[in-house]
Design a protein around this motif. Structure first.
Motif, PDB file in Angstrom:
ATOM      1  N   ILE A  41      -4.109  13.113  -1.995  1.00 14.78           N
ATOM      2  CA  ILE A  41      -2.499  12.589  -2.208  1.00 14.78           C
ATOM      3  C   ILE A  41      -2.900  11.235  -2.613  1.00 14.78           C
ATOM      4  CG2 ILE A  41      -0.432  12.241  -1.749  1.00 14.78           C
ATOM      5  CD1 ILE A  41      -1.039  15.204  -2.131  1.00 14.78           C
ATOM      6  N   GLU A  42      -3.754  10.468  -1.824  1.00 11.13           N
ATOM      7  CA  GLU A  42      -3.925   8.967  -2.057  1.00 11.13           C
ATOM      8  C   GLU A  42      -4.382   8.738  -3.471  1.00 11.13           C
ATOM      9  OE1 GLU A  42      -4.828   4.949  -0.238  1.00 11.13           O
ATOM     10  OE2 GLU A  42      -4.685   6.727   1.293  1.00 11.13           O
ATOM     11  N   THR A  43      -5.559   9.646  -3.733  1.00  9.39           N
ATOM     12  CA  THR A  43      -6.270   9.560  -5.087  1.00  9.39           C
ATOM     13  C   THR A  43      -5.126   9.779  -6.066  1.00  9.39           C
ATOM     14  OG1 THR A  43      -8.284  10.368  -4.459  1.00  9.39           O
ATOM     15  CG2 THR A  43      -7.968  10.712  -6.471  1.00  9.39           C
ATOM     16  N   PHE A  44      -4.344  10.748  -5.915  1.00 11.44           N
ATOM     17  CA  PHE A  44      -3.100  10.998  -6.988  1.00 11.44           C
ATOM     18  C   PHE A  44      -2.317   9.767  -7.204  1.00 11.44           C
ATOM     19  CE2 PHE A  44       0.968  13.306  -7.471  1.00 11.44           C
ATOM     20  CZ  PHE A  44       0.893  13.409  -8.958  1.00 11.44           C
ATOM     21  N   PHE A  45      -1.755   9.328  -6.129  1.00  8.97           N
ATOM     22  CA  PHE A  45      -0.975   8.149  -6.068  1.00  8.97           C
ATOM     23  C   PHE A  45      -1.647   6.838  -6.857  1.00  8.97           C
ATOM     24  CE2 PHE A  45       2.123   8.896  -2.079  1.00  8.97           C
ATOM     25  CZ  PHE A  45       2.510   9.893  -2.738  1.00  8.97           C
ATOM     26  N   ASP A  69       0.720  -1.093  -0.005  1.00 10.35           N
ATOM     27  CA  ASP A  69      -0.146  -0.022  -0.016  1.00 10.35           C
ATOM     28  C   ASP A  69       0.860   1.491  -0.003  1.00 10.35           C
ATOM     29  OD1 ASP A  69      -2.297   1.383   0.052  1.00 10.35           O
ATOM     30  OD2 ASP A  69      -3.152   0.636   1.790  1.00 10.35           O
ATOM     31  N   PHE A  70       0.184   2.459  -0.166  1.00 11.05           N
ATOM     32  CA  PHE A  70       1.036   3.662  -0.045  1.00 11.05           C
ATOM     33  C   PHE A  70       1.342   4.080   1.419  1.00 11.05           C
ATOM     34  CE2 PHE A  70      -1.956   3.992  -3.749  1.00 11.05           C
ATOM     35  CZ  PHE A  70      -1.203   3.987  -4.810  1.00 11.05           C
ATOM     36  N   TYR A 112       8.432   2.896  -1.159  1.00  7.47           N
ATOM     37  CA  TYR A 112       8.865   3.859  -0.320  1.00  7.47           C
ATOM     38  C   TYR A 112       7.846   4.582   0.856  1.00  7.47           C
ATOM     39  CZ  TYR A 112      13.180   3.642  -3.013  1.00  7.47           C
ATOM     40  OH  TYR A 112      14.142   3.247  -3.487  1.00  7.47           O
ATOM     41  N   HIS A 113       8.159   4.880   1.904  1.00 10.88           N
ATOM     42  CA  HIS A 113       7.551   5.722   2.724  1.00 10.88           C
ATOM     43  C   HIS A 113       8.064   7.157   2.339  1.00 10.88           C
ATOM     44  CE1 HIS A 113       5.406   7.637   6.119  1.00 10.88           C
ATOM     45  NE2 HIS A 113       6.629   8.299   6.421  1.00 10.88           N
TER      46      HIS A 113
END
Length: 360
Positions: free
Chosen positions: A89-93, A70-71, A106-107
């Motif tokens: 940002i999650e939608t973007f990712f 996951d992100f 990556y974190h």
């Protein structure tokens, strides 16, 4: 190019923890983009001035994580953690993961700040998403371990578009076209391109003073507004008008015809708001002071033969566009006539700029 061409081959390198910082400006559209298809594809082409002073500075720190399921990220604005920024940002990712698959490895710590006041009523999505896209591209460049300068800015613009449509126009400057137009070779719906034709000296160092009429949150988001164009009774004619106005600007920029420039830019601004007022449901984003300012601009231009004009984004604020040689004249006009119509007397002086810069 097609979307598939932005999907990378397996990376040649691995990298450990690090950070990168980019600054990216906002932009102001002259021919407006309003209405979009799936995957942030514009319903019509647009062209914008890139700004200089109004920008976002983003530092992206990254460190490997054990599970790529996951992100993993945190977002800070002006040093304060902002959990309410995470959904966007999650939608973007999710939209970009196939094009930059390393983002699951990556974190990320995303630290961002704006040179313009927070809650000033200036949309930061264009500058913010373009800065973040550029940071991610710098990380990918390290992972690829080779030179790919020719497509770096193109892919950054492509990624930025998937975060916020107009963000794809903030990567470069001073004039950027987004959306396929038959008279502009290499124009694309997928990313912004630098305006390729001659520009008269009249438009060099053009000024943009932003009058902050209303700093509150808009009652209708731009995303919702774009969606209302799908069944809009005037949408087809509007999209045709945008193509025609962009075509007309080619000769205007070449000849330096400021009167014709004013006609198109102001018409585009009012048409944008006309589409909002005639959608279903309908809405009005201009405020009484917006109209007061517009009427005073028209009177001032008639009295002085100034080449000052206005444009609007999807809100109440007014952008004053004018040649550099009129700076003193317009500054006096703002102080004497317009500042009274700005919330708390606030306005921002800016000018056209030339795109994003890597800081470190």
């Amino acid at each position: 190019m097609t979307e598939q061409e932005f999907i990378p081959k397996p990376y040649k390198k691995t990298i450990e923890s690090g950070s990168v910082t980019w600054e990216s400006p906002s932009n102001i559209a002259l021919v407006k983009y309003w209405g979009k298809k799936e995957n942030q594809i514009p319903a019509n082409p647009s062209i914008s001035f890139t700004l200089s002073g109004c920008k976002t500075i983003t530092r992206l720190s990254y460190s490997p994580k054990e599970s790529p399921d996951d992100f993993s990220f945190e977002v800070f604005l002006e040093g304060e953690i902002k959990p309410d920024f995470k959904p966007k940002i999650e939608t973007f990712f999710k939209r970009i993961v196939q094009y930059v698959p390393f983002i699951k490895d990556y974190h990320f710590k995303i630290e961002t700040s704006n040179t313009f006041p927070h809650s000033s009523g200036i949309a930061s999505s264009a500058s913010g998403m373009s800065a973040l896209a550029l940071c991610l591209m710098s990380v990918e460049k390290e992972l690829k371990g080779d030179k790919f300068e020719t497509c770096f800015t193109q892919k950054a613009s492509f990624l930025a578009r998937l975060g916020s449509g107009s963000a794809c126009r903030s990567i470069e400057g001073d004039l950027v076209v987004w959306g396929t137009h038959q008279e502009i070779e290499n124009s694309s719906d997928l990313f912004g391109v630098k305006y390729p034709f001659e520009v008269h000296n009249n438009f060099k160092n053009y000024q943009d003073t932003i009058l902050l009429v209303d700093k509150g949150e808009k009652q209708v988001s731009s995303t919702v507004g774009h969606g209302l164009m799908h069944n809009h009774p005037f949408a087809g004619e509007r999209f045709k008008q945008a193509h025609e106005n962009l075509a007309a600007l080619i000769n205007i920029f070449k000849t330096g015809n400021l009167e014709a420039f004013i006609d198109i830019v102001e018409s585009e601004a009012l048409t944008l708001h006309a589409m909002m007022m005639t959608s279903m449901p309908y809405f009005v984003l201009m405020k009484p002071n917006t109209l007061e300012i517009i009427n005073k601009i028209w009177a001032f231009r008639k009295e002085t033969d100034s080449k000052l004009c206005f444009t609007l984004d999807a809100g109440a604020n007014v952008h004053l566009l004018y040649p550099e040689k009129e700076t003193v004249l317009v500054s006096e006009f703002i102080k004497n006539e317009l500042v009274a119509h700005c919330q708390n007397g606030q306005y921002i002086c800016d000018q056209i700029g030339f795109g994003a810069n890597k800081i470190v």
